[in-house]
Design an enzyme around this catalytic site. Structure first.
Site: not given
Ligand code: GLA
Length: 727
Positions: A279, A365, A475, A527, A533, A613
């Site tokens: 920094f 996703d 997302k 990930g 945060d 289930e």
């Molecule tokens: C990350 C996200 C997962 C999924 C993968 C897709 O790891 O945390 O939920 O979306 O990427 O590549």
């Protein structure tokens, strides 16, 4: 309430249960005199001891007083290079190469309402907030600092920020600009941090402060999986219901450093802010730099009290809710079911199964765009892949909408694959120094988000997607740590600004998204929980808590997360078994109980479930919908820790009329003991019915003697106990 006493020159910040005080002494040094349980009408500087200590130097103007040293006195915002050898709050390099910084009191102002910070996330205040602004000056360099304090009496919360201005005639280079410095009179404290890694975020670690500096931080460009920018200090042995606890959170998503020192004189200092490694911020004459906000809560009544305050303050004054109080949708996400391999038809099947059981939002996703059949290509090309979605996005969304579900989409805007159209067109848009090979991670590079034209291009591509179909949820993922942090857009002398400018770029784009698409629910993700945060929560009301969806591992992750962050922010889903990360099989009931202590959804193809289930899933979704407010907005208590025989937690309506206690057993042993779990936060005089049963128990009994648990029949068995008070 903020009070100034002109004769004592004290500034006192009172919240409902706590007091924070500073005092400008005769030399203009701003001393920190108190932070702890509330004390009214007192200049608390009488607590400060003065003694002539060897090797603790005296400022020039106090040369005659050998007992006066910055090295021994509690500082409100510690200086650098002028005789205080504990962690500095700030450091600035002058054109002559000197690093000394000696900030002295030069006035203050008390205002109604809460300050804000341009381009940075911050608690947005509201009714009852006040602001204190204290001006500090270093007369020798012309550098001035404005210490900002926001006071929220109701939740015993004090926020802080620092704005530097170069009022001199020469440029200066800020090399450290922490947001918070807290000096405490006794170092007999435990330092608590939340640590781990990818798929095991935010495990709680506590240990006694030992001599010297202990620190956690991140230089990964994100707040990180490894350490969280929320830390605590507490009296030794403090527990959920007893002991003095301090919590400090940085409202920031980039590099951070939290330093805690046990000093030679048995005092403690906590310094929290942007990590000084990598920094450096150039300030030309007249320029300003705002350090991100930090927030503090002091709880005189243990961790539970601390958590109650953080959760309420974040829900009400930090997280901006696009749904305006309406219940968040129960979602189904296809990631663990299909990864990159799907067709539109397959997605519709997964959505249909979810809709039939009551889910309300389908999330498509990774894998829908560019050339993206694995994680080696495609990032940056935000156009629908016509092989996978031949009818286009709109047709798919309409089909999903036709099932009565809303539609959400995954993006990773900050990244680029080398194998992508975007990279081929703009290889210089990725971070990286000329002549040095870039470091790859998940086969991807990081876009230079410090650059407006890069952000504009990505944003325009995202808008084309978002405008092409009715999308209710995004997302926003980020799947690597930064390396090769060098920007082609900045001169050599300003490369120390790249990490921070990168995060400012992310914030700027998220802000645009919020402004242009106010109805979209944004879920943060890195990930899993690599950027979980308070800063991110200002833009994304919920964050995917961890890629680890194993119910038992999640107990520990969610336990650590719960100390600061509210349930409504915790992305949590049921996934298929055996779990991809642990190989463990747990029942659908147990997975549901754990995921329900979050935003709730399913990360699986529900069509693969047995009929029995599916019945359980249907009931889970119904139960969640009915009790969502209690679960996400209720007063949250941890009733036991994940290392205990069982892990238990509870959400209670603020008026004590209802509560939900959840219990998950660990491994079962034959002929085990009968156990009871002591509940909390109930109304002692109310009588509660448990799961609609015939018996009534007083709140006092349930909190003092406890609620007996059935004997578990197998490992990891889980129960929910819904308590309703009789009228
Ligand atoms: C990350 C996200 C997962 C999924 C993968 C897709 O790891 O945390 O939920 O979306 O990427 O590549």
């Amino acid at each position: 309430m903020i009070l100034y006493d002109p004769s004592a020159r004290t500034l006192t910040l009172h919240t409902r249960r706590t007091t924070y005080q500073m005092k400008a002494d005769g030399y203009g040094v701003l001393l920190h005199t108190w932070y702890g349980p509330r004390v009214d009408g007192q200049d608390l500087s009488y607590l400060i001891g003065y003694a002539d200590r060897g090797f603790s130097p005296n400022p020039r103007e106090a040369a005659a007083r050998r007992d006066y040293s910055l090295d021994t006195l509690p500082q409100e915002y510690s200086t650098c290079g002028v005789g205080d050898y504990r962690p500095a709050s700030a450091a600035a390099e002058q054109p002559d190469g000197s690093l000394m910084l000696d900030l002295r009191y030069a006035g203050h102002e008390i205002r109604e309402g809460k300050y804000s910070l341009d381009g940075l996330p911050a608690f947005f205040g509201g009714e009852g907030w006040q602001t204190l602004s204290v001006r500090l000056e270093d007369p020798h360099s012309g550098l001035a600092a404005e210490l900002l304090y926001g006071v929220c009496e109701r939740y015993d919360l004090i926020t802080r920020a620092v704005v530097f201005t170069n009022e001199g005639r020469q440029p200066v280079l800020l090399r450290k600009a922490a947001s918070l410095c807290l000096d405490l009179p006794s170092a007999n404290l435990e330092f608590i941090t939340f640590d781990g890694g990818h798929v095991r975020e935010r495990g709680l670690n506590r240990s006694l402060l030992r001599p010297g500096v202990q620190s956690v931080g991140s230089v990964r460009g994100a707040s990180s999986h490894q350490h969280n920018p929320f830390v605590m200090l507490c009296e030794p042995g403090a527990g959920e219901e007893h002991g003095l606890v301090y919590g400090a959170a940085l409202v920031y998503s980039g590099n951070f450093l939290a330093e805690a020192e046990r000093s030679q004189f048995e005092t403690a200092r906590l310094v929290l802010g942007i990590h000084p490694q990598h920094f450096g911020w150039s300030l030309a004459p007249g320029e300003r730099f705002a350090a991100p906000e930090a927030a503090m809560v002091c709880s005189p009544d243990g961790f539970a009290g601390m958590t109650h305050r953080w959760h309420a303050a974040m829900r009400e004054c930090l997280i901006r809710d696009p749904l305006h109080g309406a219940r968040r949708p129960v979602l189904v996400n296809n990631w663990e079911a299909t990864e990159f391999h799907f067709t539109a038809q397959r997605l519709v099947e997964i959505a249909r199964e979810g809709a039939a059981l009551g889910a309300e939002l389908f999330v498509m996703d990774d894998g829908w765009f560019g050339k993206r059949d694995d994680d080696r290509s495609g990032l940056g090309d935000w156009v629908v892949n016509p092989q996978k979605l031949p009818g286009g996005l709109n047709a798919l969304v309409r089909q999903v909408n036709g099932l009565g579900m809303r539609f959400g989409i995954w993006v990773e805007p900050e990244m680029v694959s080398e194998d992508s159209e975007l990279y081929r067109a703009h290889p210089d848009w990725a971070l990286g120094a000329p002549g040095r090979p870039q470091t790859l991670s998940r086969s991807q590079l990081v876009l230079d988000f410090t650059r407006r034209e890069v952000r504009d291009c990505i944003y325009a591509a995202l808008c084309r997607v978002l405008d092409s179909a009715p999308i209710a949820y995004v997302k926003w993922d980020v799947n690597r740590s930064l390396a090769d942090v060098w920007s082609a857009a900045l001169p050599a002398a300003r490369q120390g600004e790249v990490f921070h400018r990168y995060i400012l770029g992310v914030y700027e784009m998220m802000d645009r998204l919020r402004r242009d698409y106010p109805q979209i629910l944004l879920e943060g993700c890195a990930g899993g929980g690599g950027r979980f945060d308070a800063g991110m929560l200002y833009y994304a009301p919920q964050i995917w808590c961890s890629d680890n969806t194993d119910a038992i591992d999640r107990l520990r992750i969610q336990y650590g997360t719960s100390f600061c962050y509210p349930v409504c922010a915790v992305g949590s889903h049921v996934s298929a078994v055996p779990n991809v990360h642990t190989g463990r099989t747990t029942s659908i009931e147990t997975r549901g109980v754990v995921a329900m202590s979050g935003t709730f959804g399913y990360e699986m193809d529900l069509g693969r479930c047995t009929e029995a289930e599916k019945q359980v899933v249907r009931r889970q979704i119904e139960f969640f919908k009915r009790h969502c407010r209690l679960i996400q907005q209720g007063v949250y208590d941890r009733l036991s820790a994940p290392d205990d025989a069982f892990t238990a937690w509870q959400q209670t309506a603020p008026d004590g009329t209802e509560a939900l206690a959840s219990v998950v057993w660990g491994p079962v042993h034959a002929a085990g003991p009968f156990c009871a779990v002591r509940l909390r936060s109930l109304a002692p005089n109310k009588r509660y019915r448990v799961n609609g049963g015939g018996e009534l128990y007083t709140g006092a009994a349930l909190m003092t003697a406890g609620l007996p648990l059935p004997l578990p029949k197998h490992d990891y068995q889980a129960w929910q106990f819904y308590l309703q008070a009789e009228e």
